[in-house]
Design an enzyme around this catalytic site. Sequence first.
Site, PDB file in Angstrom:
ATOM      1  N   ARG A  56       0.836  -1.207   0.000  1.00 33.55           N
ATOM      2  CA  ARG A  56       0.000   0.000   0.000  1.00 33.55           C
ATOM      3  C   ARG A  56       0.866   1.251   0.000  1.00 33.55           C
ATOM      4  NH1 ARG A  56      -1.625   3.023   4.187  1.00 33.55           N
ATOM      5  NH2 ARG A  56      -1.256   1.415   5.729  1.00 33.55           N
ATOM      6  N   TYR A 109     -11.745  18.382 -16.510  1.00 37.45           N
ATOM      7  CA  TYR A 109     -12.617  17.219 -16.292  1.00 37.45           C
ATOM      8  C   TYR A 109     -13.614  17.508 -15.175  1.00 37.45           C
ATOM      9  CZ  TYR A 109     -13.855  12.474 -14.775  1.00 37.45           C
ATOM     10  OH  TYR A 109     -14.519  11.343 -14.397  1.00 37.45           O
ATOM     11  N   ASP A 182      -2.729  18.451 -15.655  1.00 40.07           N
ATOM     12  CA  ASP A 182      -3.234  17.102 -15.911  1.00 40.07           C
ATOM     13  C   ASP A 182      -2.999  16.815 -17.388  1.00 40.07           C
ATOM     14  OD1 ASP A 182      -4.832  14.882 -16.587  1.00 40.07           O
ATOM     15  OD2 ASP A 182      -6.263  15.313 -14.988  1.00 40.07           O
ATOM     16  N   LYS A 207      -6.716   5.913 -19.243  1.00 41.77           N
ATOM     17  CA  LYS A 207      -7.151   6.493 -20.518  1.00 41.77           C
ATOM     18  C   LYS A 207      -6.080   6.185 -21.563  1.00 41.77           C
ATOM     19  CE  LYS A 207     -10.497   8.386 -18.109  1.00 41.77           C
ATOM     20  NZ  LYS A 207     -10.045   8.098 -16.749  1.00 41.77           N
TER      21      LYS A 207
END
Length: 213
Positions: A56, A109, A182, A207
Amino acid sequence: MQHYRPETLCVQGGYTPGNGEPRQIPIVQSTTFKYATSQDMGKLFDLEANGYFYSRLQNPTCDYVAAKIAALEGGTAAMLTSSGQAANFFALFNIATCGDHIVSSSSIYGGTFNLIAVTMAKMGIQVTFVSPDCSDEELEAAFRPNTKAVFGETIANPALTVLDIERFAAAAHAHGVPLIVDNTFATPVGCRPFDWGADIVTHSTTKYMDGHG
């Protein structure tokens, strides 16, 4: 620094196998890692030694992938998060905290717009949105004494408006704050925001980066 073609970095970047090691990045599926003594583990927890103890936090496969993306972008270092939204949140929230302010392109977005306008507002971080096509005067007027970062997207999802990275970077740097971009839609194959003045680059790798979305 030696420069390589993007095609080479896609295959070779971030990972250099030694003698007898796997040619391709191995997928390490373990959540935990073995150490001989508790003292060895203690050094990891105290940041006195490098290594892995819980996936993690760090995982060799993730570190290699992060290094590959950093190489493609021409960056210094990178880290993987659970999602693109987590990447944007960490990028912003490690710089801006309660009482601070962000300048952001309005053409981003929808999930990121909501993150900045609603979620982070609940944490006491204010935002001023500006059109990516705004005038220099409008961009300058968006800044406040407590502005800590500027945010935008290389190519906005889904509006496809293109950010003038150089102009937004110049405005951010004039106020002593970083520009976060981004780069999901463009990927470093289409555009490397660092080359145009950006300071931090984020991605949603489900994406175009992975080629299946």
